[in-house]
Design a protein around this motif. Structure first.
Motif, mmCIF file in Angstrom:
data_model
loop_
_atom_site.group_PDB
_atom_site.id
_atom_site.type_symbol
_atom_site.label_atom_id
_atom_site.label_comp_id
_atom_site.label_asym_id
_atom_site.label_seq_id
_atom_site.Cartn_x
_atom_site.Cartn_y
_atom_site.Cartn_z
ATOM 1 N N HIS A 1 11.904 34.386 -11.767
ATOM 2 C CA HIS A 1 11.522 35.556 -10.959
ATOM 3 C C HIS A 1 12.731 36.387 -10.530
ATOM 4 O O HIS A 1 12.829 36.819 -9.382
ATOM 5 C CB HIS A 1 10.713 35.124 -9.735
ATOM 6 C CG HIS A 1 9.500 34.327 -10.087
ATOM 7 N ND1 HIS A 1 8.825 33.561 -9.152
ATOM 8 C CD2 HIS A 1 8.822 34.162 -11.257
ATOM 9 C CE1 HIS A 1 7.802 32.954 -9.733
ATOM 10 N NE2 HIS A 1 7.784 33.305 -11.016
ATOM 11 N N PRO B 1 4.806 24.009 -7.906
ATOM 12 C CA PRO B 1 5.404 24.886 -6.894
ATOM 13 C C PRO B 1 4.438 26.001 -6.516
ATOM 14 O O PRO B 1 3.639 26.447 -7.341
ATOM 15 C CB PRO B 1 6.652 25.435 -7.594
ATOM 16 C CG PRO B 1 6.376 25.292 -9.051
ATOM 17 C CD PRO B 1 5.511 24.078 -9.195
ATOM 18 N N PRO B 2 4.497 26.464 -5.276
ATOM 19 C CA PRO B 2 3.523 27.453 -4.815
ATOM 20 C C PRO B 2 3.654 28.808 -5.484
ATOM 21 O O PRO B 2 2.692 29.593 -5.486
ATOM 22 C CB PRO B 2 3.813 27.546 -3.308
ATOM 23 C CG PRO B 2 5.221 27.071 -3.154
ATOM 24 C CD PRO B 2 5.422 26.038 -4.207
ATOM 25 N N ASP B 3 4.827 29.110 -6.066
ATOM 26 C CA ASP B 3 5.019 30.426 -6.679
ATOM 27 C C ASP B 3 4.733 30.422 -8.177
ATOM 28 O O ASP B 3 4.999 31.415 -8.866
ATOM 29 C CB ASP B 3 6.444 30.919 -6.427
ATOM 30 C CG ASP B 3 7.499 30.038 -7.085
ATOM 31 O OD1 ASP B 3 7.185 28.865 -7.421
ATOM 32 O OD2 ASP B 3 8.639 30.499 -7.260
ATOM 33 N N ASP C 1 17.592 25.247 -7.039
ATOM 34 C CA ASP C 1 16.403 26.085 -6.931
ATOM 35 C C ASP C 1 16.351 26.678 -5.532
ATOM 36 O O ASP C 1 17.358 26.694 -4.811
ATOM 37 C CB ASP C 1 15.127 25.298 -7.284
ATOM 38 C CG ASP C 1 14.985 24.012 -6.470
ATOM 39 O OD1 ASP C 1 15.674 23.887 -5.432
ATOM 40 O OD2 ASP C 1 14.204 23.135 -6.858
ATOM 41 N N GLU D 1 10.999 27.107 -2.825
ATOM 42 C CA GLU D 1 9.793 26.651 -3.535
ATOM 43 C C GLU D 1 9.966 25.257 -4.109
ATOM 44 O O GLU D 1 9.007 24.580 -4.463
ATOM 45 C CB GLU D 1 9.440 27.648 -4.650
ATOM 46 C CG GLU D 1 10.241 27.500 -5.936
ATOM 47 C CD GLU D 1 11.698 27.932 -5.838
ATOM 48 O OE1 GLU D 1 12.482 27.584 -6.744
ATOM 49 O OE2 GLU D 1 12.053 28.617 -4.854
ATOM 50 N N ASP D 2 11.240 24.795 -4.204
ATOM 51 C CA ASP D 2 11.579 23.441 -4.661
ATOM 52 C C ASP D 2 11.010 23.156 -6.050
ATOM 53 O O ASP D 2 10.504 22.067 -6.323
ATOM 54 C CB ASP D 2 11.072 22.396 -3.655
ATOM 55 C CG ASP D 2 11.727 21.036 -3.860
ATOM 56 O OD1 ASP D 2 12.825 20.982 -4.419
ATOM 57 O OD2 ASP D 2 11.116 20.021 -3.486
ATOM 58 N N ARG D 3 11.122 24.135 -6.941
ATOM 59 C CA ARG D 3 10.557 23.951 -8.285
ATOM 60 C C ARG D 3 11.210 22.777 -9.007
ATOM 61 O O ARG D 3 10.518 21.956 -9.614
ATOM 62 C CB ARG D 3 10.715 25.236 -9.103
ATOM 63 C CG ARG D 3 10.166 25.119 -10.520
ATOM 64 C CD ARG D 3 10.186 26.422 -11.275
ATOM 65 N NE ARG D 3 9.322 27.425 -10.669
ATOM 66 C CZ ARG D 3 8.703 28.384 -11.360
ATOM 67 N NH1 ARG D 3 8.836 28.452 -12.665
ATOM 68 N NH2 ARG D 3 7.959 29.274 -10.746
ATOM 69 N N ARG E 1 10.257 19.362 -7.353
ATOM 70 C CA ARG E 1 8.899 18.962 -7.701
ATOM 71 C C ARG E 1 8.802 18.526 -9.161
ATOM 72 O O ARG E 1 8.125 17.539 -9.487
ATOM 73 C CB ARG E 1 7.937 20.127 -7.442
ATOM 74 C CG ARG E 1 7.789 20.522 -5.985
ATOM 75 C CD ARG E 1 7.104 21.868 -5.867
ATOM 76 N NE ARG E 1 7.027 22.374 -4.507
ATOM 77 C CZ ARG E 1 5.937 22.317 -3.735
ATOM 78 N NH1 ARG E 1 4.826 21.770 -4.220
ATOM 79 N NH2 ARG E 1 5.943 22.813 -2.523
#
Length: 370
Positions: free
Chosen positions: A140, A190-192, A233, A236-238, A241
């Protein structure tokens, strides 16, 4: 996914799987009815075999395609030469190398194997997801290209893959490397992550492979992987996770929620890239996996670092000086473990400068009864 054939090299070896010394001396005493004399006869029983399994983040991956092959064939680079000497000193029967570049025809792995004084008769290059373009802006940042927009971080396809070298025959592997992250039962996405990204992004970084090894009268199955580091990261801790779920995949396979569990005996081997007690990341999945299997607790001579975990179990040292246990071999509970260790010798050992030149990681080994 297709795999290159396991490539035999017809060479004689110093030895096969190790033989464990048995201190017992069996005796069969026969009585002579005619003479009434006792005679002792020592029966030569075959010694029980040990198989040495090892894994090592070799640090050999380069920053461009073909560079590792070039350096291996031209003998260019003291750190590459140090890695080769470490592999020979490790002297494993089955060795999983991580952080080694992959190519379609296995030229890099074959070149490495040819440089060893005693090449392995069976080798297998394992294709990673690293560096494969996704066509999406996964990080992103407004751009559609770059290592962070690949299916897994990488400067080029095949960077930092895995390779297997074995003195025992390698069977046809199965792969979970194409499994979408969203399709892992209980995935911690991740939430995003967008719907478009979720429909494309695999879970595996360097891959998840189920590899049979022929022991003659039975099969030993390797569950091999190398996870992404749980850092680099944002909120969002991509990566954190993803790292955790890469280990959780094996627990899902073992409990039957991701298909048919492997038959024992089997061994989880590779780089979880997560210390159960120190450093960053989500430790629950690796602790759960360790509870399902045996932890032989391989030990070396790593110096104390002030962390929570036992420094003798550390397999890597960060630039900050923090030691972490991020490389593991976890056998199934039915396997008889006969020895274990981390190749982390004393500072004055001749191997120490070679290990330090090659990689910040140290090899981990476990011996098991055949």
């Amino acid at each position: 996914m297709g795999f290159p054939a396991c490539q035999p090299l017809h060479a004689r070896h110093r030895h096969g799987p190790r033989r464990r010394h048995d201190p017992r001396t069996p005796r069969d005493r026969a009585k002579s009815a005619g003479l009434g004399l006792l005679a002792g006869l020592i029966l030569a029983l075959p010694a029980q075999a040990d198989i040495k399994l090892a894994t090592w983040d070799s640090g050999m991956s380069q920053r461009g395609p073909g560079l590792l092959l070039h350096r291996l064939t031209r003998q260019d680079g003291p750190e590459i030469e140090a890695s080769l000497q470490v592999i020979e000193a490790l002297d494993a029967d089955i060795l999983l190398l991580t952080d080694i570049d992959w190519d379609l025809r296995s030229q890099t792995l074959n070149a490495l194997n040819a440089r060893l004084k005693t090449p392995y008769p069976h080798v297998l290059a394992l294709k990673p997801n690293t560096g494969i373009p996704s066509g999406l802006d996964l990080n992103h940042d407004g751009a559609l290209a770059g290592p962070r927009d690949a299916l897994a971080y990488g400067l080029f396809p095949g960077q930092s893959g895995m390779a297997l070298l074995s003195r025992l025959p390698i069977g046809q592997p199965e792969s979970f490397t194409d499994l979408l992250w969203r399709d892992l039962p209980g995935a911690n996405l991740p939430p995003d992550l967008t719907e478009e990204e979720a429909a494309l992004l695999p879970l595996s970084t360097s891959g998840h492979y189920v590899i049979p090894i022929d022991l003659g009268d039975k099969t030993l199955t390797l569950l091999a992987y190398a996870a992404t580091p749980p850092v680099f990261d944002g909120p969002e801790d991509r990566n954190g996770r993803r790292n955790a779920d890469e280990t959780a995949l094996w627990s899902r396979l073992l409990d039957g929620s991701l298909g048919t569990p492997p038959q024992a005996p089997f061994v989880v081997i590779g780089k979880p890239n997560l210390d159960p007690y120190d450093g960053d990341g989500i430790p629950a999945p690796i602790l759960a996996l360790m509870a399902q299997l045996q932890d032989p607790e391989p030990r070396g001579l790593a110096p104390p670092d002030g962390g929570n975990g036992d420094p003798a179990l550390d397999t890597s040292r960060l630039k900050s000086g923090e030691g972490l246990r991020v490389d593991m071999i976890l056998p199934s509970r039915d396997i008889e473990v006969t020895g274990a260790g981390v190749m982390w010798p004393a500072p004055n050992d001749p191997l120490t400068p070679l290990l330090e030149a090659a990689s910040p990681h140290r090899p981990v080994w476990v011996t098991i009864a055949e």
